[in-house]
Design a protein around this motif. Structure first.
Motif, mmCIF file in Angstrom:
data_model
loop_
_atom_site.group_PDB
_atom_site.id
_atom_site.type_symbol
_atom_site.label_atom_id
_atom_site.label_comp_id
_atom_site.label_asym_id
_atom_site.label_seq_id
_atom_site.Cartn_x
_atom_site.Cartn_y
_atom_site.Cartn_z
ATOM 1 N N THR A 85 34.730 31.277 35.758
ATOM 2 C CA THR A 85 34.194 32.252 34.808
ATOM 3 C C THR A 85 32.848 32.803 35.290
ATOM 4 O OG1 THR A 85 33.073 30.553 33.505
ATOM 5 C CG2 THR A 85 35.287 31.167 32.810
ATOM 6 N N HIS A 86 32.532 33.980 34.807
ATOM 7 C CA HIS A 86 31.221 34.607 34.973
ATOM 8 C C HIS A 86 30.841 35.091 33.577
ATOM 9 C CE1 HIS A 86 28.422 37.954 35.655
ATOM 10 N NE2 HIS A 86 28.046 37.280 36.714
ATOM 11 N N VAL A 87 29.759 34.552 33.032
ATOM 12 C CA VAL A 87 29.358 34.852 31.657
ATOM 13 C C VAL A 87 28.326 35.980 31.657
ATOM 14 C CG1 VAL A 87 28.396 33.897 29.530
ATOM 15 C CG2 VAL A 87 29.827 32.471 31.006
ATOM 16 N N ALA A 88 28.648 37.059 30.939
ATOM 17 C CA ALA A 88 27.822 38.264 30.929
ATOM 18 C C ALA A 88 26.393 38.019 30.459
ATOM 19 C CB ALA A 88 28.468 39.329 30.045
ATOM 20 N N LYS A 89 26.207 37.138 29.480
ATOM 21 C CA LYS A 89 24.889 36.938 28.881
ATOM 22 C C LYS A 89 24.108 35.777 29.490
ATOM 23 C CE LYS A 89 26.332 39.038 24.577
ATOM 24 N NZ LYS A 89 26.508 38.929 23.150
ATOM 25 N N ALA A 90 24.659 35.163 30.537
ATOM 26 C CA ALA A 90 23.954 34.060 31.188
ATOM 27 C C ALA A 90 22.671 34.565 31.842
ATOM 28 C CB ALA A 90 24.851 33.397 32.221
ATOM 29 N N VAL A 91 21.645 33.765 31.802
ATOM 30 C CA VAL A 91 20.363 34.134 32.390
ATOM 31 C C VAL A 91 20.512 34.410 33.887
ATOM 32 C CG1 VAL A 91 18.015 33.312 32.854
ATOM 33 C CG2 VAL A 91 19.093 32.832 30.665
ATOM 34 N N ASP A 92 21.362 33.633 34.558
ATOM 35 C CA ASP A 92 21.543 33.780 36.000
ATOM 36 C C ASP A 92 22.807 34.565 36.366
ATOM 37 O OD1 ASP A 92 23.300 31.879 35.095
ATOM 38 O OD2 ASP A 92 22.955 30.473 36.740
ATOM 39 N N ALA A 93 23.281 35.429 35.467
ATOM 40 C CA ALA A 93 24.494 36.223 35.731
ATOM 41 C C ALA A 93 24.282 37.097 36.956
ATOM 42 C CB ALA A 93 24.843 37.082 34.522
ATOM 43 N N LEU A 94 25.268 37.110 37.848
ATOM 44 C CA LEU A 94 25.174 37.966 39.033
ATOM 45 C C LEU A 94 25.170 39.433 38.648
ATOM 46 C CD1 LEU A 94 27.662 36.121 41.405
ATOM 47 C CD2 LEU A 94 25.164 36.094 41.485
ATOM 48 N N VAL A 95 25.995 39.791 37.638
ATOM 49 C CA VAL A 95 26.055 41.158 37.120
ATOM 50 C C VAL A 95 25.897 41.072 35.601
ATOM 51 C CG1 VAL A 95 27.415 43.267 36.931
ATOM 52 C CG2 VAL A 95 27.640 41.830 38.976
ATOM 53 N N PRO A 96 24.690 41.325 35.084
ATOM 54 C CA PRO A 96 24.501 41.270 33.636
ATOM 55 C C PRO A 96 25.452 42.236 32.926
ATOM 56 C CG PRO A 96 22.384 41.387 34.764
ATOM 57 C CD PRO A 96 23.447 41.629 35.799
ATOM 58 N N GLY A 97 26.067 41.768 31.853
ATOM 59 C CA GLY A 97 26.995 42.592 31.091
ATOM 60 C C GLY A 97 28.446 42.423 31.508
ATOM 61 N N LEU A 98 28.691 41.762 32.637
ATOM 62 C CA LEU A 98 30.055 41.576 33.141
ATOM 63 C C LEU A 98 30.551 40.164 32.839
ATOM 64 C CD1 LEU A 98 32.454 42.654 34.853
ATOM 65 C CD2 LEU A 98 31.289 41.658 36.847
ATOM 66 N N SER A 99 31.674 40.082 32.148
ATOM 67 C CA SER A 99 32.336 38.802 31.904
ATOM 68 C C SER A 99 33.618 38.765 32.704
ATOM 69 C CB SER A 99 32.685 38.634 30.419
ATOM 70 O OG SER A 99 31.538 38.403 29.661
ATOM 71 N N LEU A 100 33.857 37.647 33.370
ATOM 72 C CA LEU A 100 35.078 37.451 34.142
ATOM 73 C C LEU A 100 35.637 36.073 33.836
ATOM 74 C CD1 LEU A 100 33.895 38.618 37.678
ATOM 75 C CD2 LEU A 100 35.374 39.887 36.123
ATOM 76 N N ALA A 101 36.925 35.978 33.775
ATOM 77 C CA ALA A 101 37.588 34.687 33.665
ATOM 78 C C ALA A 101 38.860 34.757 34.487
ATOM 79 C CB ALA A 101 37.911 34.359 32.212
ATOM 80 N N LEU A 102 39.062 33.742 35.298
ATOM 81 C CA LEU A 102 40.280 33.621 36.079
ATOM 82 C C LEU A 102 40.748 32.194 35.901
ATOM 83 C CD1 LEU A 102 42.338 34.730 38.085
ATOM 84 C CD2 LEU A 102 40.771 34.051 39.929
ATOM 85 N N GLY A 103 41.954 32.039 35.401
ATOM 86 C CA GLY A 103 42.459 30.701 35.151
ATOM 87 C C GLY A 103 43.878 30.531 35.633
ATOM 88 N N TYR A 104 44.158 29.350 36.151
ATOM 89 C CA TYR A 104 45.511 28.983 36.556
ATOM 90 C C TYR A 104 45.758 27.580 36.032
ATOM 91 C CZ TYR A 104 49.459 27.398 39.294
ATOM 92 O OH TYR A 104 50.677 26.899 39.654
#
Length: 178
Positions: free
Chosen positions: A30-49
């Motif tokens: 996952t990439h959390v949009a609101k995380a302080v250390d987000a690589l791209v602020p505003g972007l949320s990503l989730a990939l699950g298998y």
């Protein structure tokens, strides 16, 4: 028929994985949009298998989920596009299960309130879903939803608002794929 649903995909994935931990073998990124250390602020990503148990100790069920959303501004517009892909496969082809892929996408666009009396703002939403059932049924599902609206952000008193809008929903085979 208008319906509004908001999903926290990370929370859904975490809760589902925790509830079924003993029957699943899973991986989630996952990439959390609101995380302080987000690589791209505003972007949320989730990939699950995940592969999970059918109750016999075998792991024939496979799930793949990919989700992306963004919240950003472009001048006076707030933009919120999203896309979601989900694939489910039953390697044992059990009776009563369906193999399918689903693609869902959409966007919400809203203007900033205008600096005039009543502080009006406009909003538009579009969403579509297509589910392709590849085993167990031939009744593929389709949904389309759109809405446009006007918000009066200062209606009669500061802090009071009123919204008016028009929406359309069209669905095919959305209740039961059988």
């Amino acid at each position: 028929m208008a319906r509004s649903q908001k999903y926290d995909v990370e929370a859904i994935l975490d809760a589902a994985a925790e509830a079924c931990r003993e029957h699943w073998r899973d991986t989630t990124i996952t990439h959390v949009a609101k995380a302080v250390d987000a690589l791209v602020p505003g972007l949320s990503l989730a990939l699950g298998y995940q592969k999970f148990d059918d109750g016999s100790g075998n792991y024939p069920y496979e799930d793949l989920l990919a989700y992306a959303s963004y919240q950003g501004k472009l001048a006076f517009l707030s933009l919120q596009p999203y896309v979601r892909y989900h694939s489910f496969t039953d390697a044992s082809a059990s009776a009563g299960t369906y193999d399918y892929t689903t693609l869902k996408y959409g966007v919400k666009v809203a203007t900033d309130p205008l600096a005039i009396p009543l502080k009006p703002g406009l909003e538009g939403v579009y969403a579509a879903r297509s589910t392709d059932i590849t085993r167990g049924s031939t009744n593929d599902a389709q949904e389309t939803y759109w809405r446009v609206g006007l918000t009066l952000n200062e209606f009669l008193a500061p802090g009071a608002s009123v919204k008016v809008g028009y929406a359309s929903y069209r669905g095919t085979n959305v209740v039961d794929p059988a």
